[in-house]
Write a protein that holds these residues in place. Structure first.
Motif, PDB file in Angstrom:
ATOM      1  N   ASP A  58     120.663   4.486 -10.920  1.00  0.00           N
ATOM      2  CA  ASP A  58     119.770   5.388 -11.822  1.00  0.00           C
ATOM      3  C   ASP A  58     119.372   4.643 -12.960  1.00  0.00           C
ATOM      4  O   ASP A  58     120.131   4.087 -13.442  1.00  0.00           O
ATOM      5  CB  ASP A  58     120.793   6.570 -12.231  1.00  0.00           C
ATOM      6  CG  ASP A  58     119.755   7.855 -12.683  1.00  0.00           C
ATOM      7  OD1 ASP A  58     119.767   8.745 -12.111  1.00  0.00           O
ATOM      8  OD2 ASP A  58     119.258   7.840 -13.900  1.00  0.00           O
ATOM      9  N   VAL A  93     124.393   7.805 -21.214  1.00  0.00           N
ATOM     10  CA  VAL A  93     123.853   8.116 -20.030  1.00  0.00           C
ATOM     11  C   VAL A  93     123.543   9.369 -19.935  1.00  0.00           C
ATOM     12  O   VAL A  93     122.577   9.957 -19.482  1.00  0.00           O
ATOM     13  CB  VAL A  93     124.926   7.764 -18.787  1.00  0.00           C
ATOM     14  CG1 VAL A  93     124.469   8.500 -17.534  1.00  0.00           C
ATOM     15  CG2 VAL A  93     125.004   6.169 -18.494  1.00  0.00           C
ATOM     16  N   ASP A  94     124.530  10.431 -20.607  1.00  0.00           N
ATOM     17  CA  ASP A  94     124.428  11.805 -20.952  1.00  0.00           C
ATOM     18  C   ASP A  94     123.247  12.137 -21.467  1.00  0.00           C
ATOM     19  O   ASP A  94     122.115  12.961 -21.367  1.00  0.00           O
ATOM     20  CB  ASP A  94     125.493  12.470 -21.405  1.00  0.00           C
ATOM     21  CG  ASP A  94     125.689  13.825 -21.145  1.00  0.00           C
ATOM     22  OD1 ASP A  94     126.257  14.322 -20.083  1.00  0.00           O
ATOM     23  OD2 ASP A  94     124.999  14.562 -21.854  1.00  0.00           O
ATOM     24  N   THR A 118     125.275  -2.252 -11.854  1.00  0.00           N
ATOM     25  CA  THR A 118     125.023  -1.271 -11.045  1.00  0.00           C
ATOM     26  C   THR A 118     125.106  -1.854  -9.439  1.00  0.00           C
ATOM     27  O   THR A 118     125.660  -0.943  -8.635  1.00  0.00           O
ATOM     28  CB  THR A 118     123.323  -0.819 -11.224  1.00  0.00           C
ATOM     29  OG1 THR A 118     122.517  -1.768 -10.973  1.00  0.00           O
ATOM     30  CG2 THR A 118     123.294  -0.054 -12.388  1.00  0.00           C
ATOM     31  N   ALA A 176     121.181   2.778 -20.367  1.00  0.00           N
ATOM     32  CA  ALA A 176     122.524   3.003 -21.193  1.00  0.00           C
ATOM     33  C   ALA A 176     123.388   1.296 -21.270  1.00  0.00           C
ATOM     34  O   ALA A 176     123.641   1.401 -22.583  1.00  0.00           O
ATOM     35  CB  ALA A 176     123.437   4.155 -20.984  1.00  0.00           C
ATOM     36  N   ALA A 184     118.903   5.686 -15.845  1.00  0.00           N
ATOM     37  CA  ALA A 184     119.568   5.944 -17.007  1.00  0.00           C
ATOM     38  C   ALA A 184     120.784   5.149 -17.024  1.00  0.00           C
ATOM     39  O   ALA A 184     121.026   5.055 -18.297  1.00  0.00           O
ATOM     40  CB  ALA A 184     119.952   7.383 -16.856  1.00  0.00           C
ATOM     41  N   VAL A 185     121.511   4.973 -16.156  1.00  0.00           N
ATOM     42  CA  VAL A 185     122.655   3.980 -15.921  1.00  0.00           C
ATOM     43  C   VAL A 185     122.211   2.660 -16.690  1.00  0.00           C
ATOM     44  O   VAL A 185     122.835   2.128 -17.532  1.00  0.00           O
ATOM     45  CB  VAL A 185     123.464   3.748 -14.431  1.00  0.00           C
ATOM     46  CG1 VAL A 185     124.654   2.787 -14.859  1.00  0.00           C
ATOM     47  CG2 VAL A 185     123.895   5.058 -14.091  1.00  0.00           C
ATOM     48  N   TRP A 198     124.547   4.854  -8.720  1.00  0.00           N
ATOM     49  CA  TRP A 198     124.580   3.967  -9.824  1.00  0.00           C
ATOM     50  C   TRP A 198     123.448   3.208 -10.335  1.00  0.00           C
ATOM     51  O   TRP A 198     123.441   2.802 -11.181  1.00  0.00           O
ATOM     52  CB  TRP A 198     125.729   2.992  -9.352  1.00  0.00           C
ATOM     53  CG  TRP A 198     127.259   3.442  -9.474  1.00  0.00           C
ATOM     54  CD1 TRP A 198     127.789   3.675  -8.381  1.00  0.00           C
ATOM     55  CD2 TRP A 198     128.095   3.666 -10.584  1.00  0.00           C
ATOM     56  NE1 TRP A 198     129.228   4.213  -8.772  1.00  0.00           N
ATOM     57  CE2 TRP A 198     129.410   4.031 -10.244  1.00  0.00           C
ATOM     58  CE3 TRP A 198     127.620   3.611 -12.243  1.00  0.00           C
ATOM     59  CZ2 TRP A 198     130.391   4.339 -11.259  1.00  0.00           C
ATOM     60  CZ3 TRP A 198     128.634   3.851 -12.891  1.00  0.00           C
ATOM     61  CH2 TRP A 198     130.061   4.124 -12.383  1.00  0.00           C
ATOM     62  N   VAL A 221     123.262  12.826 -13.833  1.00  0.00           N
ATOM     63  CA  VAL A 221     123.353  11.683 -13.504  1.00  0.00           C
ATOM     64  C   VAL A 221     124.748  11.247 -12.929  1.00  0.00           C
ATOM     65  O   VAL A 221     125.046  10.725 -11.944  1.00  0.00           O
ATOM     66  CB  VAL A 221     122.985  10.481 -14.625  1.00  0.00           C
ATOM     67  CG1 VAL A 221     123.000   9.186 -14.282  1.00  0.00           C
ATOM     68  CG2 VAL A 221     121.487  10.764 -14.911  1.00  0.00           C
ATOM     69  N   PHE A 222     125.717  11.677 -13.848  1.00  0.00           N
ATOM     70  CA  PHE A 222     126.838  11.250 -13.585  1.00  0.00           C
ATOM     71  C   PHE A 222     127.429  12.308 -12.482  1.00  0.00           C
ATOM     72  O   PHE A 222     128.601  11.736 -11.619  1.00  0.00           O
ATOM     73  CB  PHE A 222     127.933  11.338 -14.817  1.00  0.00           C
ATOM     74  CG  PHE A 222     129.402  11.188 -14.325  1.00  0.00           C
ATOM     75  CD1 PHE A 222     129.789   9.661 -13.993  1.00  0.00           C
ATOM     76  CD2 PHE A 222     130.431  12.194 -14.264  1.00  0.00           C
ATOM     77  CE1 PHE A 222     131.242   9.522 -13.641  1.00  0.00           C
ATOM     78  CE2 PHE A 222     131.679  11.788 -13.921  1.00  0.00           C
ATOM     79  CZ  PHE A 222     132.034  10.611 -13.508  1.00  0.00           C
ATOM     80  N   SER A 235     129.204   6.527 -21.634  1.00  0.00           N
ATOM     81  CA  SER A 235     128.827   7.780 -20.973  1.00  0.00           C
ATOM     82  C   SER A 235     128.193   8.635 -21.701  1.00  0.00           C
ATOM     83  O   SER A 235     127.585   9.459 -21.227  1.00  0.00           O
ATOM     84  CB  SER A 235     130.297   8.376 -20.269  1.00  0.00           C
ATOM     85  OG  SER A 235     131.267   8.332 -21.349  1.00  0.00           O
TER      86      SER A 235
END
Lengths: 431, 295
Positions: free
Chosen positions: A229, A207-208, A424, A235, A231-232, A227, A215-216, A204
Motif C-alpha cells: 500500500d 500509516v493510520d 514492503t 509512512a 501509505a506504508v 504491504w 490499510v493495516f 503505525s
C-alpha cells in the motif's frame, strides 16, 4: 509495543537457561479439577485486584478459582505449550488480536458471543473499540481485563517553553519544532531504537494518519499486496526523513526503553518529546518523580497530518489485555460466571482506577476525576472514547513470525539500511 | 580375580554419566531432529512436513547472515581470548604474592552471572548515561553509539565476552603453567635462553594441550553465546549481531516456528561437533601423546 507487560529482558535469559537445561521448565502437576485455574502475568498491583475478584467469586460459587501468575516472556511460551494439554488453564490472560487468533485457529478458545448476548449490560459496559480486539471472525473470545493503553506524545514542558514552542498539533508543527529544537542543541524526540516496537509506534501512527485504519486491517487480514500500500511506503519514507533530519538524535539506535534511559532523557530535558504508551507515566512516577510532581510532564495526542486520509482522532496502542476461556475447560460455565460478575463490576473497576489504570469501561469520567492522576486519566479516557478506531499494536495484532520480521526490518529502515520499497517486498514475500 | 592396575574401570562405572548424558544430551537432540521435519507452533500436535524446513534454510538470509556473524564472533573471540589468557595465565603462574593478589581480582568476573554482566555492560555502553557520556564530559569526545552502530555492536559483544571469559581461560593456563617441570627452564637457562625464548620454546609447547582444550571451549562455546547477545543488543541494530543461536531462539520462542527452529538447532549441533572434531584432529590432541618424554 507489548509493553504493559514488556519484559525485563532478564526473564528471557533465565527462561532460555531453563529451556537449555531441561527443554521445558517442568510443570507443577496436573491441574486440580475441583478448582478453576486463572492464568495471568505477574503484576503486583493488578494481581491483587484480580485476587480480590476471585475471593468474591469463591465465596458464592461451588468451583473455586485460583490465580497463577507468570513473568511476561515465559508466559506466552508456557501458554502455547499448555493449551491442549492436561495442564491447561481454564481462564487465561492474552493480548487479543493476532495473539488470540493463534489460539482460536487451533480451536482452543471458548466462544463467548452467546454469553455476551445473554448479558447485554455486561457487554455494553465495555468500550466497543476495545472489546472488538477480542472479536475474531465475528465472534467474541475474551473480555478486557486491564486499562486502556493508547500511545501518546509526551513532552517536557519547560524545554518546549524555553524554545518558544507549543506542543505540536499538526505534523508540520512537529517538523518545525524539530528544526527549532535542533538549533538549540536539544534532541527533539527520544526514540529508544534499540527496540523495534518503539519505532513501530511512529510507523503505525503515520500509516493510520496517511491511509486510515483500513490499510493495516488489510495487512492483518493477510490480503495479497497489502504491504505494498502506498501509505506504508509513504509512512516509512517519513520515518527515514525524520531520522535524516536528526529528529531522534545521533544515538537513537543504542537507546533502550527497558532500562529506563529513554524516559530519563525526557525527564532531564535532554530531549523534548517522546512517543510512548500511556504506561510510561508509571515509569516516570517511579524513576523521575519530581518531573511528574512539578507538572513538567506534558502529553498530547499524535499530531494530525493535514493531507492524510486518516481520522485525526484515531489512535494506536494496546487497547487492553484480555481474559479468555479455554475451550476444553471442564469449568466453562463457572469461568463465564466469574468473568461476567467480576470484570465490569464497580469494585473491580474502582480498584483498577486506584491502581492508576483507565479501565476500558463506559461512563467512569467521575471516578477518574477523583483518581491520583486525574488529569492524565481523563485525557486518556477522552482520547480512547473519542477515537473512531483504536488500532492494536501491530506486533500484537499480527501472527508472531510476521511481527518478528516486521520489527527487524523496521529497525533496518530506521538505520537507513533498507529502503521502504525493500521493506514492503520483504514483508510481502513472507506471506 | 582382581584386575590388574593398568586395566581401565569397567563399563558399569560410566553408566550414571552415560544415562545422564543420554537423557539430557542425546535425548533432546533426537527430539529436535524429529521436530526439524515438522511444523509445530507449540500448540496442538507437530505436523509432518518432510524436508520443508530444511529446504527453507539455504534461502533464509538470516541463516546465512547469522552464520557469517557467528563465525566472525567465533574467530574474534578466539583471537582476543587465547593470546591474552595465555599471557596473563603464564604471568599469574609465577610464585610472587603480588601476582596472586592481582589474579584474584582478575578472576572476579567468573563469579558473576552472564545476565548480570550483560546488563551491567549494556548500562555502561549507554550513550547518554554510561561511559560515553563520561568521556564526553572529561575529554570532549562526542558520545559514541556503540551498541546502536551495526559495525561496533559486534566488537562490543566480543569485548564483553573477553571480559567475562578471560579469567576462566587464565585459570586454565595458570594451572597448566605451574605443571611445567622446572628442570626444563633450568636446562634452557644454562644454554643461555632469554626469558622470551624460554616462554616461546618451553612454556608454549608444554601448554599445547591446554591451548587446544581452551580453544575448543572458546570455539564451541562461541556457537552458543546467546544470553550475552540477547541482553546486550537482542541481535540488533537490525540484524547486525543476530548470531545463529539467537535466530534459532527467535524462530522458536518468539515466532513459534518450532520446526524451523529445530532445523537451525540441528545445524548448530552439526557445526559445533564438526568444529571440535576438526580442532582435535588438526592439532593431534586425540592422540594424547606425551609432551614430557624422558622426564
Amino acid at each position: 509495543m507489548s509493553r504493559t507487560y514488556r519484559v525485563p529482558a532478564i526473564s528471557s535469559a533465565s527462561l532460555a537457561l531453563c529451556l537449555t537445561l531441561t527443554t521445558g521448565c517442568g510443570t507443577s502437576g496436573p491441574a486440580d479439577s475441583a478448582s478453576m485455574q486463572v492464568w495471568a502475568l505477574e503484576d503486583a498491583a493488578v494481581n491483587e485486584i484480580v485476587e480480590q475478584g476471585i475471593d468474591a467469586h469463591n465465596e458464592s460459587q461451588e468451583v473455586p478459582a485460583e490465580l497463577v501468575t507468570f513473568v511476561n516472556d515465559a508466559y506466552k511460551q508456557r501458554l502455547q505449550v499448555a493449551l491442549g494439554s492436561p495442564n491447561a488453564p481454564d481462564v487465561f490472560f492474552n493480548w487479543g488480536g493476532g495473539n488470540l487468533a493463534e489460539y482460536t485457529s487451533q480451536n482452543q478458545v471458548y466462544d463467548m458471543t452467546q454469553d455476551l448476548d445473554d448479558n447485554p449490560e455486561f457487554r455494553d459496559a465495555f468500550l466497543p473499540s476495545v472489546l472488538d480486539v477480542a472479536r475474531i471472525d465475528g465472534s467474541y473470545y475474551g473480555v478486557p481485563l486491564l486499562g486502556v493503553q493508547p500511545v501518546v506524545m509526551y513532552y517536557n514542558k519547560p524545554v518546549l517553553d524555553s524554545a518558544g514552542l507549543e506542543p505540536p498539533e499538526t505534523y508540520d508543527d512537529l517538523l518545525e519544532a524539530v528544526e527549532t529544537l535542533k538549533e538549540q542543541g536539544t534532541t527533539p524526540i527520544t526514540l529508544p531504537g534499540a527496540q523495534g516496537w518503539t519505532q513501530l509506534m511512529w510507523f503505525s501512527y503515520l500509516v493510520d494518519r496517511i491511509g486510515g485504519p483500513e490499510v493495516f486491517q488489510a495487512i492483518a487480514d493477510q490480503e495479497e499486496g497489502s504491504w505494498n500500500d502506498p501509505a506504508v511506503v509513504q509512512a516509512l519514507e517519513m520515518c527515514q526523513e525524520l531520522v535524516e533530519l536528526g529528529a531522534f538524535g545521533p544515538n537513537f539506535s543504542s537507546i533502550d526503553y527497558d532500562n529506563g534511559s529513554a524516559s530519563a532523557l525526557l525527564a532531564t530535558g535532554e530531549s523534548a518529546m517522546f512517543l510512548m504508551g500511556s504506561w510510561d507515566l508509571a515509569q516516570q512516577m517511579e524513576n523521575n518523580p519530581e518531573f511528574v510532581e512539578n507538572d513538567e510532564l506534558g502529553y498530547t495526542s499524535f499530531p494530525v497530518l493535514e493531507e492524510g486520509a486518516g481520522e485525526p482522532n484515531a489512535i494506536v496502542g494496546n487497547p487492553s489485555n484480555f481474559f479468555s476461556i479455554n475451550e476444553t475447560s471442564t469449568h466453562t460455565d463457572a469461568a463465564v460466571d466469574f468473568l461476567v460478575e467480576t470484570m465490569a463490576s464497580d469494585e473491580y473497576v474502582d480498584e483498577l482506577i486506584d491502581a492508576g489504570q483507565v479501565p476500558a469501561v463506559e461512563g467512569i469520567e467521575e471516578e477518574l476525576q477523583q483518581s491520583d492522576h486525574a488529569a492524565f486519566a481523563a485525557f486518556t479516557h477522552q482520547l480512547v472514547s473519542q477515537a473512531p478506531t483504536f488500532t492494536q499494536s501491530w506486533d500484537q495484532a499480527l501472527p508472531p513470525a510476521e511481527a518478528e520480521a516486521m520489527l527487524t526490518n523496521l529497525q533496518l529502515v530506521f538505520l537507513q539500511d533498507l529502503t521502504p520499497e525493500e521493506f514492503t517486498q520483504e514483508m510481502e514475500q513472507l506471506r | 580375580m582382581s584386575s590388574s592396575p593398568t586395566e581401565r574401570p569397567g563399563f558399569a562405572w560410566i553408566t550414571p554419566a552415560l544415562l545422564f548424558f543420554a537423557l539430557f544430551g542425546l535425548g533432546p537432540v533426537v527430539v529436535v531432529g524429529y521436530l526439524s521435519f515438522t511444523s509445530w507452533s507449540g500448540l496442538g500436535d507437530p505436523e509432518w512436513v518432510g524436508l520443508a524446513n530444511w529446504s527453507a534454510l539455504p534461502g533464509d538470509g538470516q541463516v546465512r547472515g547469522g552464520l557469517a556473524i557467528t563465525l566472525s564472533l567465533t574467530v574474534l573471540c578466539w583471537v582476543t581470548q587465547t593470546p591474552l589468557a595465555l599471557a596473563f595465565g603464564v604471568w599469574a603462574a609465577g610464585p610472587q604474592k603480588s601476582r596472586a593478589v592481582v589474579s584474584a581480582i582478575f578472576f572476579l568476573p567468573l563469579l558473576l552471572s552472564t545476565a548480570a554482566i550483560a546488563l551491567v555492560w549494556q548500562a555502561l555502553f549507554e550513550p547518554h548515561f554510561g561511559i560515553p557520556a563520561q568521556l564526553e564530559d572529561w575529554f570532549g569526545l562526542t558520545p559514541s553509539n556503540v551498541l546502536g552502530d551495526p559495525t561496533w555492536a559486534l566488537y562490543a559483544i566480543v569485548f564483553v565476552l573477553l571480559w567475562q571469559f578471560l579469567p576462566f581461560h587464565m585459570l586454565l593456563y595458570q594451572a597448566a603453567a605451574r605443571q611445567v617441570p622446572h628442570s626444563l627452564y633450568e636446562a634452557a637457562e644454562l644454554d643461555g635462553a632469554s626469558g622470551f625464548q624460554r616462554f616461546l620454546h618451553i612454556t608454549v609447547p608444554q601448554l599445547r594441550h591446554t591451548v587446544i582444550a581452551s580453544s575448543v571451549l572458546i570455539l564451541v562455546g562461541s556457537m552458543t553465546y546467546f544470553e550475552t547477545v540477547l541482553l546486550l543488543t537482542a541481535g540488533g541494530p537490525g540484524n547486525a549481531t543476530r548470531i545463529l543461536p539467537l535466530h534459532m531462539y527467535e524462530q522458536g520462542f518468539v515466532s513459534f516456528e518450532m520446526g524451523y527452529a529445530s532445523a537451525i538447532a540441528v545445524l548448530l549441533v552439526i557445526l559445533g561437533t564438526g568444529l571440535s572434531l576438526l580442532v582435535v584432529r588438526v592439532t593431534g590432541y586425540s592422540r594424547m601423546s606425551s609432551q614430557r618424554e624422558g622426564l
